[in-house]
Design a protein around this motif. Structure first.
Motif, mmCIF file in Angstrom:
data_model
loop_
_atom_site.group_PDB
_atom_site.id
_atom_site.type_symbol
_atom_site.label_atom_id
_atom_site.label_comp_id
_atom_site.label_asym_id
_atom_site.label_seq_id
_atom_site.Cartn_x
_atom_site.Cartn_y
_atom_site.Cartn_z
ATOM 1 N N ALA A 25 0.818 -1.220 0.000
ATOM 2 C CA ALA A 25 0.000 0.000 0.000
ATOM 3 C C ALA A 25 0.849 1.266 0.000
ATOM 4 N N GLY A 26 2.114 1.146 -0.402
ATOM 5 C CA GLY A 26 3.009 2.307 -0.456
ATOM 6 C C GLY A 26 2.745 3.164 -1.676
ATOM 7 N N GLN A 46 -1.674 5.196 -4.420
ATOM 8 C CA GLN A 46 -1.442 4.016 -3.591
ATOM 9 C C GLN A 46 -2.520 2.980 -3.883
ATOM 10 N N VAL A 47 -2.143 1.700 -3.804
ATOM 11 C CA VAL A 47 -3.066 0.598 -4.047
ATOM 12 C C VAL A 47 -2.940 -0.395 -2.905
ATOM 13 N N CYS A 48 -4.074 -0.791 -2.328
ATOM 14 C CA CYS A 48 -4.100 -1.803 -1.269
ATOM 15 C C CYS A 48 -4.852 -3.017 -1.811
ATOM 16 N N HIS A 49 -4.126 -4.093 -2.050
ATOM 17 C CA HIS A 49 -4.740 -5.285 -2.627
ATOM 18 C C HIS A 49 -5.658 -6.023 -1.653
ATOM 19 N N ILE A 56 -5.660 8.252 -5.034
ATOM 20 C CA ILE A 56 -4.814 9.179 -5.785
ATOM 21 C C ILE A 56 -4.460 10.321 -4.851
ATOM 22 N N ASN A 57 -3.165 10.444 -4.546
ATOM 23 C CA ASN A 57 -2.699 11.511 -3.668
ATOM 24 C C ASN A 57 -2.617 12.830 -4.420
ATOM 25 N N THR A 58 -1.964 12.815 -5.585
ATOM 26 C CA THR A 58 -1.850 14.031 -6.401
ATOM 27 C C THR A 58 -1.718 13.652 -7.868
ATOM 28 N N HIS A 120 -4.805 0.812 5.557
ATOM 29 C CA HIS A 120 -3.436 0.639 5.078
ATOM 30 C C HIS A 120 -2.970 1.841 4.268
ATOM 31 N N ILE A 121 -3.894 2.452 3.554
ATOM 32 C CA ILE A 121 -3.550 3.625 2.745
ATOM 33 C C ILE A 121 -3.556 4.885 3.593
ATOM 34 N N THR A 122 -4.478 5.003 4.545
ATOM 35 C CA THR A 122 -4.548 6.225 5.344
ATOM 36 C C THR A 122 -3.414 6.300 6.357
#
Length: 135
Positions: A25-26, A46-49, A56-58, A120-122
Protein backbone atom coordinates in the motif's frame (compact mmCIF):
# COMPACT_ATOMS: atom_id res chain seq x y z
CA UNK A 1 -18.22 -1.24 -18.24
CA UNK A 2 -17.25 1.51 -20.64
CA UNK A 3 -14.53 1.02 -23.19
CA UNK A 4 -11.42 3.11 -23.15
CA UNK A 5 -11.30 5.66 -25.94
CA UNK A 6 -8.15 6.03 -28.02
CA UNK A 7 -5.87 8.73 -26.62
CA UNK A 8 -6.06 12.18 -28.16
CA UNK A 9 -3.08 13.35 -30.20
CA UNK A 10 -0.35 14.61 -27.92
CA UNK A 11 3.36 15.30 -27.82
CA UNK A 12 5.24 12.21 -28.94
CA UNK A 13 8.25 13.16 -26.83
CA UNK A 14 6.56 12.48 -23.47
CA UNK A 15 7.52 9.28 -21.66
CA UNK A 16 5.98 7.80 -18.53
CA UNK A 17 8.38 6.52 -15.88
CA UNK A 18 6.85 4.34 -13.20
CA UNK A 19 8.26 3.98 -9.69
CA UNK A 20 6.45 1.08 -7.98
CA UNK A 21 5.76 0.94 -4.26
CA UNK A 22 8.48 -0.53 -2.08
CA UNK A 23 6.05 -1.59 0.67
CA UNK A 24 2.45 -2.84 0.74
CA UNK A 25 0.00 0.00 0.00
CA UNK A 26 3.01 2.31 -0.46
CA UNK A 27 3.19 5.26 -2.76
CA UNK A 28 3.67 4.71 -6.47
CA UNK A 29 4.56 7.49 -8.86
CA UNK A 30 4.18 7.89 -12.59
CA UNK A 31 6.45 10.74 -13.72
CA UNK A 32 5.94 12.37 -17.12
CA UNK A 33 9.16 13.41 -18.86
CA UNK A 34 9.42 15.51 -22.03
CA UNK A 35 11.96 15.06 -24.83
CA UNK A 36 14.43 17.36 -23.06
CA UNK A 37 14.30 15.19 -19.91
CA UNK A 38 12.24 17.75 -17.99
CA UNK A 39 9.47 16.67 -15.63
CA UNK A 40 6.13 17.89 -16.99
CA UNK A 41 3.83 16.05 -14.60
CA UNK A 42 3.29 13.27 -12.12
CA UNK A 43 0.64 11.02 -10.63
CA UNK A 44 1.16 9.84 -7.04
CA UNK A 45 -1.11 7.02 -5.90
CA UNK A 46 -1.44 4.02 -3.59
CA UNK A 47 -3.07 0.60 -4.05
CA UNK A 48 -4.10 -1.80 -1.27
CA UNK A 49 -4.74 -5.28 -2.63
CA UNK A 50 -6.22 -6.89 0.53
CA UNK A 51 -8.84 -4.11 0.78
CA UNK A 52 -9.27 -3.74 -3.00
CA UNK A 53 -8.89 0.01 -2.52
CA UNK A 54 -6.74 2.68 -4.15
CA UNK A 55 -6.13 6.39 -3.59
CA UNK A 56 -4.81 9.18 -5.79
CA UNK A 57 -2.70 11.51 -3.67
CA UNK A 58 -1.85 14.03 -6.40
CA UNK A 59 -1.94 14.47 -10.14
CA UNK A 60 -0.16 17.43 -11.65
CA UNK A 61 0.49 18.43 -15.25
CA UNK A 62 2.51 21.59 -16.01
CA UNK A 63 0.41 24.40 -17.52
CA UNK A 64 1.64 24.26 -21.13
CA UNK A 65 1.13 20.49 -21.19
CA UNK A 66 -2.46 20.55 -19.90
CA UNK A 67 -5.31 19.61 -22.22
CA UNK A 68 -3.22 17.17 -24.28
CA UNK A 69 -4.45 13.97 -22.64
CA UNK A 70 -1.32 13.39 -20.54
CA UNK A 71 -3.13 13.27 -17.19
CA UNK A 72 -5.74 11.02 -18.76
CA UNK A 73 -3.07 8.59 -19.98
CA UNK A 74 -1.26 8.63 -16.61
CA UNK A 75 -4.53 7.91 -14.82
CA UNK A 76 -5.30 5.00 -17.14
CA UNK A 77 -1.82 3.57 -16.54
CA UNK A 78 -2.48 3.66 -12.80
CA UNK A 79 -6.08 2.48 -12.77
CA UNK A 80 -6.40 -0.01 -15.64
CA UNK A 81 -4.82 -2.95 -13.76
CA UNK A 82 -7.01 -2.24 -10.71
CA UNK A 83 -10.22 -0.96 -12.29
CA UNK A 84 -12.38 -3.15 -10.03
CA UNK A 85 -10.93 -1.49 -6.91
CA UNK A 86 -12.62 1.38 -5.06
CA UNK A 87 -10.69 4.55 -6.00
CA UNK A 88 -10.64 7.71 -3.90
CA UNK A 89 -8.81 10.99 -4.37
CA UNK A 90 -7.54 13.78 -2.20
CA UNK A 91 -9.73 16.88 -2.08
CA UNK A 92 -10.15 18.24 -5.58
CA UNK A 93 -9.79 21.71 -7.04
CA UNK A 94 -12.40 22.97 -9.51
CA UNK A 95 -10.24 21.73 -12.40
CA UNK A 96 -9.71 18.43 -10.58
CA UNK A 97 -13.46 17.95 -10.18
CA UNK A 98 -13.95 18.45 -13.93
CA UNK A 99 -11.09 16.08 -14.74
CA UNK A 100 -12.26 13.30 -12.43
CA UNK A 101 -15.88 13.71 -13.56
CA UNK A 102 -14.75 13.25 -17.18
CA UNK A 103 -12.63 10.25 -16.20
CA UNK A 104 -15.50 8.72 -14.23
CA UNK A 105 -17.73 9.08 -17.29
CA UNK A 106 -15.07 7.54 -19.55
CA UNK A 107 -14.10 4.63 -17.30
CA UNK A 108 -17.31 3.93 -15.40
CA UNK A 109 -15.26 4.14 -12.19
CA UNK A 110 -15.96 6.51 -9.31
CA UNK A 111 -13.21 8.77 -8.00
CA UNK A 112 -14.58 9.77 -4.59
CA UNK A 113 -12.96 13.04 -3.43
CA UNK A 114 -11.66 13.41 0.11
CA UNK A 115 -12.94 9.98 1.11
CA UNK A 116 -11.35 7.99 3.89
CA UNK A 117 -9.48 5.11 2.31
CA UNK A 118 -8.63 1.77 3.82
CA UNK A 119 -6.52 1.77 7.02
CA UNK A 120 -3.44 0.64 5.08
CA UNK A 121 -3.55 3.62 2.74
CA UNK A 122 -4.55 6.22 5.34
CA UNK A 123 -1.68 5.17 7.62
CA UNK A 124 1.58 6.97 6.82
CA UNK A 125 3.47 4.74 4.39
CA UNK A 126 6.53 3.28 6.12
CA UNK A 127 9.73 3.25 4.13
CA UNK A 128 7.94 4.47 1.07
CA UNK A 129 9.12 7.43 -0.93
CA UNK A 130 7.87 8.57 -4.30
CA UNK A 131 10.27 7.89 -7.15
CA UNK A 132 11.30 10.55 -9.62
CA UNK A 133 11.16 14.29 -9.32
CA UNK A 134 7.90 15.92 -8.35
CA UNK A 135 6.71 19.32 -9.49
Amino acid sequence: MKLRRPPPPGPQAVTYRCAPATVAAGRQVITLIDGRDHVVGHLDYQVCHPCRAAHINTITIAGPWQGLGLGREALHRATDPWSAYAWTTSRQSADGRKFFAAMADETGMEFVPGAVGCPHITAPPRGSTPGGALL
